[in-house]
Structures are given as structure tokens and as C-alpha cells.
Design a protein around this motif. Structure first.
Motif, PDB file in Angstrom:
ATOM      1  N   THR A  17       0.828  -1.204   0.000  1.00  0.00           N
ATOM      2  CA  THR A  17       0.000   0.000   0.000  1.00  0.00           C
ATOM      3  C   THR A  17       0.861   1.252   0.000  1.00  0.00           C
ATOM      4  O   THR A  17       0.590   2.207  -0.734  1.00  0.00           O
ATOM      5  CB  THR A  17      -0.940  -0.019   1.215  1.00  0.00           C
ATOM      6  N   ILE A  21       0.455   3.976  -3.071  1.00  0.00           N
ATOM      7  CA  ILE A  21       0.087   5.381  -2.854  1.00  0.00           C
ATOM      8  C   ILE A  21       1.199   6.302  -3.327  1.00  0.00           C
ATOM      9  O   ILE A  21       0.973   7.269  -4.072  1.00  0.00           O
ATOM     10  CB  ILE A  21      -0.203   5.649  -1.364  1.00  0.00           C
ATOM     11  N   GLN A  42      -9.236  -4.168   3.350  1.00  0.00           N
ATOM     12  CA  GLN A  42      -8.795  -3.327   4.462  1.00  0.00           C
ATOM     13  C   GLN A  42      -8.908  -1.853   4.086  1.00  0.00           C
ATOM     14  O   GLN A  42      -8.905  -0.992   4.940  1.00  0.00           O
ATOM     15  CB  GLN A  42      -7.336  -3.617   4.814  1.00  0.00           C
ATOM     16  N   ALA A  43      -8.903  -1.542   2.777  1.00  0.00           N
ATOM     17  CA  ALA A  43      -9.051  -0.184   2.259  1.00  0.00           C
ATOM     18  C   ALA A  43      -7.998   0.784   2.794  1.00  0.00           C
ATOM     19  O   ALA A  43      -8.281   1.960   3.003  1.00  0.00           O
ATOM     20  CB  ALA A  43     -10.462   0.344   2.541  1.00  0.00           C
ATOM     21  N   ASN A  44      -6.771   0.317   2.953  1.00  0.00           N
ATOM     22  CA  ASN A  44      -5.702   1.179   3.457  1.00  0.00           C
ATOM     23  C   ASN A  44      -5.303   2.246   2.438  1.00  0.00           C
ATOM     24  O   ASN A  44      -5.006   3.378   2.808  1.00  0.00           O
ATOM     25  CB  ASN A  44      -4.454   0.350   3.806  1.00  0.00           C
ATOM     26  N   ALA A  45      -5.301   1.925   1.140  1.00  0.00           N
ATOM     27  CA  ALA A  45      -4.931   2.935   0.139  1.00  0.00           C
ATOM     28  C   ALA A  45      -5.987   4.035   0.119  1.00  0.00           C
ATOM     29  O   ALA A  45      -5.693   5.201  -0.111  1.00  0.00           O
ATOM     30  CB  ALA A  45      -4.777   2.295  -1.231  1.00  0.00           C
ATOM     31  N   SER A  47      -7.941   5.087   2.813  1.00  0.00           N
ATOM     32  CA  SER A  47      -7.802   5.980   3.977  1.00  0.00           C
ATOM     33  C   SER A  47      -6.432   6.640   3.999  1.00  0.00           C
ATOM     34  O   SER A  47      -6.295   7.774   4.472  1.00  0.00           O
ATOM     35  CB  SER A  47      -8.023   5.206   5.264  1.00  0.00           C
ATOM     36  N   GLY A  48      -5.424   5.977   3.439  1.00  0.00           N
ATOM     37  CA  GLY A  48      -4.093   6.554   3.413  1.00  0.00           C
ATOM     38  C   GLY A  48      -4.027   7.833   2.582  1.00  0.00           C
ATOM     39  O   GLY A  48      -3.122   8.648   2.743  1.00  0.00           O
ATOM     40  N   LYS A  53     -14.375   5.447   3.005  1.00  0.00           N
ATOM     41  CA  LYS A  53     -14.720   4.130   2.454  1.00  0.00           C
ATOM     42  C   LYS A  53     -16.230   4.142   2.215  1.00  0.00           C
ATOM     43  O   LYS A  53     -17.002   3.837   3.098  1.00  0.00           O
ATOM     44  CB  LYS A  53     -14.344   3.023   3.435  1.00  0.00           C
ATOM     45  N   LEU A  88     -15.059  -2.757   3.102  1.00  0.00           N
ATOM     46  CA  LEU A  88     -14.926  -4.011   3.825  1.00  0.00           C
ATOM     47  C   LEU A  88     -15.680  -5.160   3.142  1.00  0.00           C
ATOM     48  O   LEU A  88     -15.208  -6.293   3.108  1.00  0.00           O
ATOM     49  CB  LEU A  88     -15.451  -3.820   5.253  1.00  0.00           C
ATOM     50  N   PRO A 129      -3.034  -9.038   0.915  1.00  0.00           N
ATOM     51  CA  PRO A 129      -1.975 -10.012   1.200  1.00  0.00           C
ATOM     52  C   PRO A 129      -2.468 -11.454   1.034  1.00  0.00           C
ATOM     53  O   PRO A 129      -2.573 -12.203   1.990  1.00  0.00           O
ATOM     54  CB  PRO A 129      -1.609  -9.712   2.662  1.00  0.00           C
ATOM     55  N   GLU A 222       4.093   7.602   9.099  1.00  0.00           N
ATOM     56  CA  GLU A 222       3.298   8.670   9.721  1.00  0.00           C
ATOM     57  C   GLU A 222       2.306   9.283   8.725  1.00  0.00           C
ATOM     58  O   GLU A 222       1.208   9.683   9.083  1.00  0.00           O
ATOM     59  CB  GLU A 222       4.218   9.771  10.258  1.00  0.00           C
ATOM     60  N   PRO A 224       0.205   8.253   6.352  1.00  0.00           N
ATOM     61  CA  PRO A 224      -1.204   7.817   6.199  1.00  0.00           C
ATOM     62  C   PRO A 224      -2.129   8.305   7.305  1.00  0.00           C
ATOM     63  O   PRO A 224      -3.320   8.500   7.080  1.00  0.00           O
ATOM     64  CB  PRO A 224      -1.132   6.296   6.196  1.00  0.00           C
ATOM     65  N   SER A 225      -1.595   8.561   8.512  1.00  0.00           N
ATOM     66  CA  SER A 225      -2.482   9.034   9.584  1.00  0.00           C
ATOM     67  C   SER A 225      -2.929  10.479   9.310  1.00  0.00           C
ATOM     68  O   SER A 225      -3.863  10.981   9.915  1.00  0.00           O
ATOM     69  CB  SER A 225      -1.794   8.943  10.945  1.00  0.00           C
TER      70      SER A 225
END
Ligand SMILES: Nc1ncnc2c1ncn2[C@@H]1O[C@H](COP(=O)(O)OP(=O)(O)OP(=O)(O)O)[C@@H](O)[C@H]1O
Ligand SMILES: Nc1ncnc2c1ncn2[C@@H]1O[C@H](COP(=O)(O)OP(=O)(O)OP(=O)(O)O)[C@@H](O)[C@H]1O
Ligand SMILES: [Mg+2]
Ligand SMILES: [Mg+2]
Lengths: 254, 254
Positions: A17, A21, A42-45, A47-48, A53, A88, A129, A222, A224-225
Motif C-alpha cells: 500500500t 500510494i 482493508q481499504a488502506n490505500a 484511507s491513506g 470508504k 470491507l 496479502p 506517519e 497515512p495518519s
């Protein structure tokens, strides 16, 4: 011409991810219109990059044929960077897609109209993954595959698995896919382990390796937060410089 | 009495396998007979303890009903620590199990005779990075669940997902499962990110947190390349001390 690359490795936490990004953002900064598609439940990209979502506005209904890809594309704060988010419920898609005749080409069929329109120079696919149906759809739709490789033992051990899978995909659903490159991530020059892993991989894969090596850099974890790419969050960091170098090398190869 | 704990988190690379191997080895060192079951097709827990990935001698044929669990148990170099290995073909098991009536209780049914025999004090289940049928089988068979939480943003974001899943399992296939605890892993006291994540989780989950915090320690990532637990590879390291503390706390809770 639109070039599609899948960012894949079934080993968890290797930097898929983070690479998706920041490579996509770097390409956009270099003036290349880029679409990033988040294929991980997980949709990390998503929220990152600070996006929500949204249910029913993600890749999930597109894979089921309920939405067109062009109708779920979102703009981001980065000019020339667009995103298709994840949600999700995508986790349930594998069992639903498995029952369809076109279970391997759902993503490819939804991408074809966007590729034909020629809107984007690059499309980047962030994968979950695993080597399940979602990742297989990505490998069937992609022109090339970039494998982030964390400089650790378990990641090294899993490399042959993804390489074998690509050969199987070349022999079946996508003869055109080629290895774009293996990218070393989270390289820590203070540890022998990192150096040993890089040396071992360089011995096995003379070519097919990116020259750019991504260092372990806390700024990357840091960003992505704050919902920002590394170029917005810490543009002068070692992480930002490394991903700029990667984008230059990626454009040369594609 | 045999207590079964699933080590689960759908986020990749958070320390599930490292925790499974070293907690199981620490319990064995304290004289508790322990069985570690590798439920991940990557088979990292198998190779991390120096065992071979034997096809047809793994958890895969057991879940399909072709082998009894007791017939695939292997001894390790650590006294009182036994392992059931995994293999790559396990990745295909989800689609095969999905078609069975007892698709959620395949693991539980294969564990029941071993639990009834009372051979082991503890059974530790190492799960793959997903919430698919293999992980659901683990949550259905387990008495408790330990969630390794990497001190990073994406891992924090995913915590609510696994917590929601546990509630769903409690309401359906396993009313008895309880949260054993959340375990902070790869804590780096040089970064604000680690401290921020720990503070945020401590605010949300007053209880249900392990007091033991696993520090980032390169010895932990070197040990698997030697096929040894941290107690054999680097018994005086910070990683070894942390997992000994964890085992003490785990025994108090279970
Ligand atoms: N070069 C780096 N330096 C420091 N931290 C990094 C680096 N690359 C990634 N990270 C951090 O490591 C963790 C794992 O990275 P990331 O989530 O991108 O991996 P992934 O392969 O996408 O994981 P998953 O398998 O869960 O999809 C994240 O918390 C991320 O912020
Ligand atoms: N406390 C630690 N300090 C340093 N390295 C660690 C620590 N814990 C785990 N690692 C390393 O980080 C990587 C990820 O850990 P591990 O493979 O145990 O996570 P996992 O959750 O099992 O991953 P997956 O999601 O792929 O199953 C491995 O290379 C491991 O050696
Ligand atoms: Mg990811
Ligand atoms: Mg693991």
C-alpha cells in the motif's frame, strides 16, 4: 496508451500500500495522469489518501457488474491523481465472483472501457496479502507486476511463491503479463539481515530488480495518519526522495 | 484441560507468526505441553521452527477430512513443543471447505479428539492475514483470541474490524470465545507514532490489553532464518525477555 501495474505480494506488511500510494502520487506529480485502484478490503490505500470508504461507490459493486468503473472514480487533493476506493464488503466478493463464468476477468472487463478512453497514463492496482481471486483478477488485468520485498527472512521465503503464480497466469489468463521489477522496501542499513536479503535476491534475479531501494523511514508510516502521500506530508524526507527515484525508474521501464 | 488460543489480525505483517512461535516456545520452556498449528498457506510458522512443508502431512488434509490431526503432529527441537505444519495448497482449501455443510467447524471437529485426550495444556493457532474461512474456522475452534497490534496507523485502523468479527462469531458459531488480549508489537520507543498508537488504544480498551509490550528487536526477525525460536537463537535479547513476560501473563490469564 495506458499501462496497468499490479502491486502484489501475498506476504503481509511488506509495503504494497505504501508503494501504491507513493508511486501513484509521484507519477501524478511528474504530470502523468494516474488512477490508483484499492483492491484490498482493508481499504488502506483509500484511507491513506484521506478518502472515505463509501459503500456502493467502491471497486466492489464494479466487480459484481452493478456499477461502471468510471462512475466510482474519485479525485484526490493531488492533481492528476484519481482513486477508486475499497470497502470491507469486498472481502465477500471472492465467494461471489467464484460462481461467475468470468471469475478471472471481472476486473479486466471493467478496466477495458477506461483504458480504451485513454484518460490515464498509468493505472496502479494495490492488492491484498493473499493469492486469492481478487489478486488473480489483478494479475489477469495488469500489463506488469511490481513486487515490494521487505528485507526480511519470511518475505524472502515467499518470493518464489509469487513468481510461480505469475508463470501460471502467463500460461493461462494473461500471457502478456511481465515482471516489472522487485523493489526492496524497509531497507535498514544498520542490520545485517537487510544486507543479507538484498545480496541473496541480487544473486538469484540478476535482472528484474529495481535499482531504487526504499529505506525504512518513519515519515512513510506517519503520512497515512494525515491522509497524505509522502510528498505532501514530508517532501524532503528520505522516503519521499526514494519514491521519486522509483517513479523515474518506473517511467523509464514503462 | 486444554486451552485453545487463535493469534489473529487481518492486517498483514503485524507479528502473528512471531508471536505464535515465541509464545508457544516460551510456554513449552515453562513446562506446559503446547501444540502450535500453522493455518497460513505461507507456512511461516512451519519454516520459522525449521520444519519442512510436507504435502499431505499438514493441516490441509485434516481440514478436508482425509487425515486425523493426531497423525500429522510433529515434534520440534524444543521439548514439549509440537507443531502441525502448513503447506501452500492450503490456499485452495477455502473454496473446497466453502462447499461443505460443516464449513465453519472443520478445525473444531478435528481438534476435539486431541482436546479430549488432554495431551496439551495449550494449543496456539497462527492465522493468515485475512478474515476468510480459515480464520473463521480458527475463531470457531478457539476459546480465546490474542490480537497482535503493530504500533502503526494502518494496524490501528484495522483493529475495529477484527473486534467486530469476534462479536459476530460470538453471536453465531462460537458463543464461548472471548478476547484474551491485545498485544502491542514492534514498539519503537524512538518514534512518536508508536507512543501515539499505544495511547490511543489504551484510551479505547481500558481492559483487554496485555501489559507486556513487544519491542522492535532485530533478533526476532533473524531467528526464523535459523529455524529457531528466540529462546534458542538469542536467549538474552530484549525480544526473548518480552516473550517470556508474555508467556507469564498468558498463563495467568488462561
Ligand atoms: N519504507 C518504510 N519505512 C517505514 N515504514 C514503512 C515503510 N513502508 C511501509 N511502512 C509501514 O509498514 C507497515 C506495512 O506497510 P503497508 O501497509 O504498506 O504494507 P502492505 O504490504 O500493504 O500490508 P498488507 O499486507 O496488510 O496489505 C505500515 O504501517 C506502513 O506505514
Ligand atoms: N518485535 C519485532 N521486532 C522486529 N521484527 C519483528 C518483530 N516481530 C516481527 N518481526 C518481523 O516482522 C515481519 C512480520 O512479522 P510476522 O511475519 O510475524 O507477521 P505476521 O502478522 O505473521 O505476517 P503475515 O500477515 O504475513 O502472516 C517478519 O519479518 C518478522 O520477522
Ligand atoms: Mg496493503
Ligand atoms: Mg504470519
Amino acid at each position: 496508451n495506458t499501462h496497468v501495474t499490479a502491486i502484489t505480494n501475498q506476504k503481509g506488511g511488506v509495503g504494497k500500500t505504501t508503494t501504491s500510494i507513493n508511486l501513484a502520487a509521484a507519477l501524478a506529480q511528474k504530470g502523468k495522469k494516474t488512477l490508483l485502484i484499492d483492491l484490498d478490503p482493508q481499504a488502506n490505500a483509500t484511507s491513506g489518501l484521506g478518502l472515505n470508504k463509501l459503500s456502493d461507490q467502491s471497486i466492489y459493486p464494479v466487480l459484481l457488474g452493478e456499477q461502471k468503473l468510471v462512475d466510482v472514480i474519485q479525485e484526490t487533493e493531488v492533481p492528476k491523481l484519481h482513486v477508486v476506493s475499497s470497502e470491507l464488503d469486498l472481502a465477500g466478493a471472492e465467494i461471489e465472483i467464484a460462481r461467475m463464468d468470468s471469475y478471472l476477468t471481472r476486473l479486466k472487463e471493467s478496466l477495458d472501457p477506461v483504458i480504451a478512453a485513454g484518460t490515464y497514463a498509468y493505472i496502479i492496482l494495490d492488492c491484498p496479502p493473499s493469492l486469492g481471486l481478487i489478486t488473480l483478477n489483478a494479475l489477469t488485468a495488469a500489463h506488469s507486476l511490481l513486487v515490494p520485498l521487505q528485507c526480511e527472512y519470511y518475505a524472502l521465503e515467499g518470493l518464489s511463491v509469487i513468481m510461480d503464480m505469475v508463470i501460471k497466469v502467463q500460461e493461462s489468463s494473461n500471457p502478456k503479463i511481465r515482471l516489472d521489477g522487485i523493489l526492496f522496501t524497509m531497507f535498514d542499513n544498520r542490520t545485517n539481515l537487510s544486507k543479507d536479503v538484498v545480496e541473496e535476491v541480487r544473486n538469484h534475479f540478476q535482472d528484474g530488480l529495481y535499482e531504487t531501494v526504499i529505506p525504512r523511514n518513519v515519515r512513510l508510516s506517519e503520512a497515512p495518519s494525515h491522509g497524505e502521500s509522502i510528498f505532501t506530508y514530508a517532501p524532503a524526507s528520505r522516503g519521499a526522495n526514494a519514491y521519486r527515484d522509483l517513479a523515474k525508474e518506473y517511467i523509464r521501464r514503462n
